[in-house]
Scaffold this active site. Structure first.
Site, PDB file in Angstrom:
ATOM      1  N   ASP A 177      -9.874  -3.163  -5.812  1.00 23.71           N
ATOM      2  CA  ASP A 177      -8.984  -2.243  -5.098  1.00 23.71           C
ATOM      3  C   ASP A 177      -8.966  -0.900  -5.823  1.00 23.71           C
ATOM      4  O   ASP A 177      -8.723  -0.854  -7.034  1.00 23.71           O
ATOM      5  CB  ASP A 177      -7.576  -2.843  -5.047  1.00 23.71           C
ATOM      6  N   HIS A 229      -7.870  -4.794  -1.363  1.00 27.89           N
ATOM      7  CA  HIS A 229      -6.800  -4.064  -0.696  1.00 27.89           C
ATOM      8  C   HIS A 229      -6.666  -4.489   0.771  1.00 27.89           C
ATOM      9  O   HIS A 229      -7.658  -4.641   1.477  1.00 27.89           O
ATOM     10  CB  HIS A 229      -7.053  -2.560  -0.762  1.00 27.89           C
ATOM     11  N   SER A 274       0.829  -1.211   0.000  1.00 27.60           N
ATOM     12  CA  SER A 274       0.000   0.000   0.000  1.00 27.60           C
ATOM     13  C   SER A 274       0.863   1.262   0.000  1.00 27.60           C
ATOM     14  O   SER A 274       1.690   1.437  -0.884  1.00 27.60           O
ATOM     15  CB  SER A 274      -0.962  -0.042   1.194  1.00 27.60           C
TER      16      SER A 274
END
Length: 400
Positions: free
Chosen positions: A340, A370, A189
């Site tokens: 995502d 995600h 991320s």
């Protein structure tokens, strides 16, 4: 006591409301994922309400919840775990106890958390890093960079660069018996963004450019230029990470000025003089055709906000680096997820890296979302999270 009762009441009401939110049909273990998503949505909405009445910032509520999953540096029969500091930045080291006849590989890990949450001490990362030590015989370094909004751009990034430079010194590698030709830097991320930037920065540094053999980016955030890519549109209210959360926390990484957030929500945040950057993120040409679908490309509106020239910096958006800056980057492994908001950042980076000759291995998990790597701890064990963990570590085993 009244404050706690208010929070509990709000969260219970929102929990019941959110439980009826549909999830994609291709998701494995749908009831587990539903409950996870409900918990995140409930926390998000509770935080928003508490923020509106002036009791607490929403990111503070998420941060407190995340801290419940932080671990102590507990060693076991195979791994020595040490909390220390490199250049004044907290780090966690995982060191193999088993003797080795050759120098060891090393993995530098930069955690995610939307710039404002998390730690390398999170339980899920602790599990991953112990497995790396046991399976790879690797030294693992977790970076605990300072978090926004207390420490905004570029401080968290500079912390990550500083720790990496410190670790890559010959004397430090020798101290931990690390092979300087077998080092990987990785992150998920927002940590994936920092990983990409650190790798770009060190590529041209004579002292360090040959010491990164590989980089791993797990569902990375890679740009703040266009916040209306197909993945942002399709997953605006998606699993775990919504568009609102992604945009809000990305803005908090830069400033507390609400003007940036308001403009970014409408994709009107980029300043005059930035039009030349859009060719590097133009999804109508760089995104694989499968993911363009029926979306119509519209260039973001420029010049509504000219107060943040840092938005032009590749250290905020590594995806806008020019071709020469991407050439000669190390072997790259990228994991992207179908559900995502950040999906297209990773897909476009794959395209751009391959176009300049960088060797890229890309794993796209269409039924993933995600943050999946974080869900390998109680009370929610997701098969998806374990699969992603094993893909990541198995790839390292073959390539380090």
């Amino acid at each position: 006591m009244a404050y706690k009762a208010l929070c509990l009441g709000l969260m219970c009401s929102l929990f019941v409301y959110q439980i009826y939110t549909p999830i994609p049909e291709d998701i494995e273990e749908p009831w587990k994922v539903t409950m996870l998503n409900v918990l995140v949505r409930t926390t998000e909405l509770t935080g928003t309400l508490l923020e509106k009445i002036g009791l607490m910032k929403s990111e503070e509520l998420f941060s407190r919840a995340a801290q419940a999953y932080f671990t102590k540096p507990i060693s076991d029969e195979n791994v020595t775990v040490i909390d220390t500091a490199f250049n004044g930045i907290p780090v966690r080291l995982y060191l193999p106890k088993k003797k080795s006849e050759r120098k060891r590989p090393a993995v530098i890990f930069i955690h995610g958390g939307a710039f404002v949450l998390g730690s390398c001490k999170h339980m899920a990362y602790d599990i991953v890093h112990r497995q790396m030590v046991n399976q790879l015989g690797a030294v693992v370094l977790g970076v605990d960079y300072r978090l926004a909004p207390e420490y905004q751009y570029p401080i968290p990034l500079e912390d990550s660069i500083s720790v990496t430079r410190f670790f890559l010194q010959d004397k430090i590698l020798a101290k931990y018996e690390v092979d300087p030709t077998r080092i990987c830097i990785s992150g998920d991320s927002s940590g994936g963004m920092f990983t990409a930037i650190v790798t770009q920065v060190l590529k041209d540094d004579p002292e360090f450019k040959n010491k990164i053999k590989a980089q791993v980016l797990i569902y990375p955030s890679l740009q703040s230029v266009d916040l209306s890519m197909p993945s942002y549109q399709e997953n605006e209210y998606g699993l775990i990470l919504t568009k609102e959360m992604a945009v809000k926390y990305a803005c908090l990484y830069i400033t507390n000025d609400e003007a940036l957030l308001q403009a970014a929500r409408k994709n009107q945040h980029m300043p005059q003089g930035s039009r030349h950057l859009f060719k590097f993120v133009n999804w109508s040409t760089l995104l694989p055709e499968k993911y363009r679908k029926n979306h119509v490309y519209k260039e973001p509106v420029l010049g509504k906000l000219n107060s943040f020239p840092g938005l032009l910096d590749t250290r905020l958006s590594p995806l806008i680096a020019n071709d020469s800056q991407l050439q000669n980057l190390p072997l790259t492994y990228i994991i992207t997820c179908g559900h995502d908001v950040l999906r297209d950042d990773g897909l476009i980076y794959v395209t751009r890296l391959r176009s300049v000759g960088v060797k890229v291995v890309h794993e796209h998990m269409e039924n993933a979302f995600h943050g999946a790597l974080s869900f390998i701890t109680p009370p929610f064990y997701l098969h998806l999270g374990f699969k992603m963990k094993d893909m990541y570590i198995n790839w390292l085993e073959k390539n380090l």
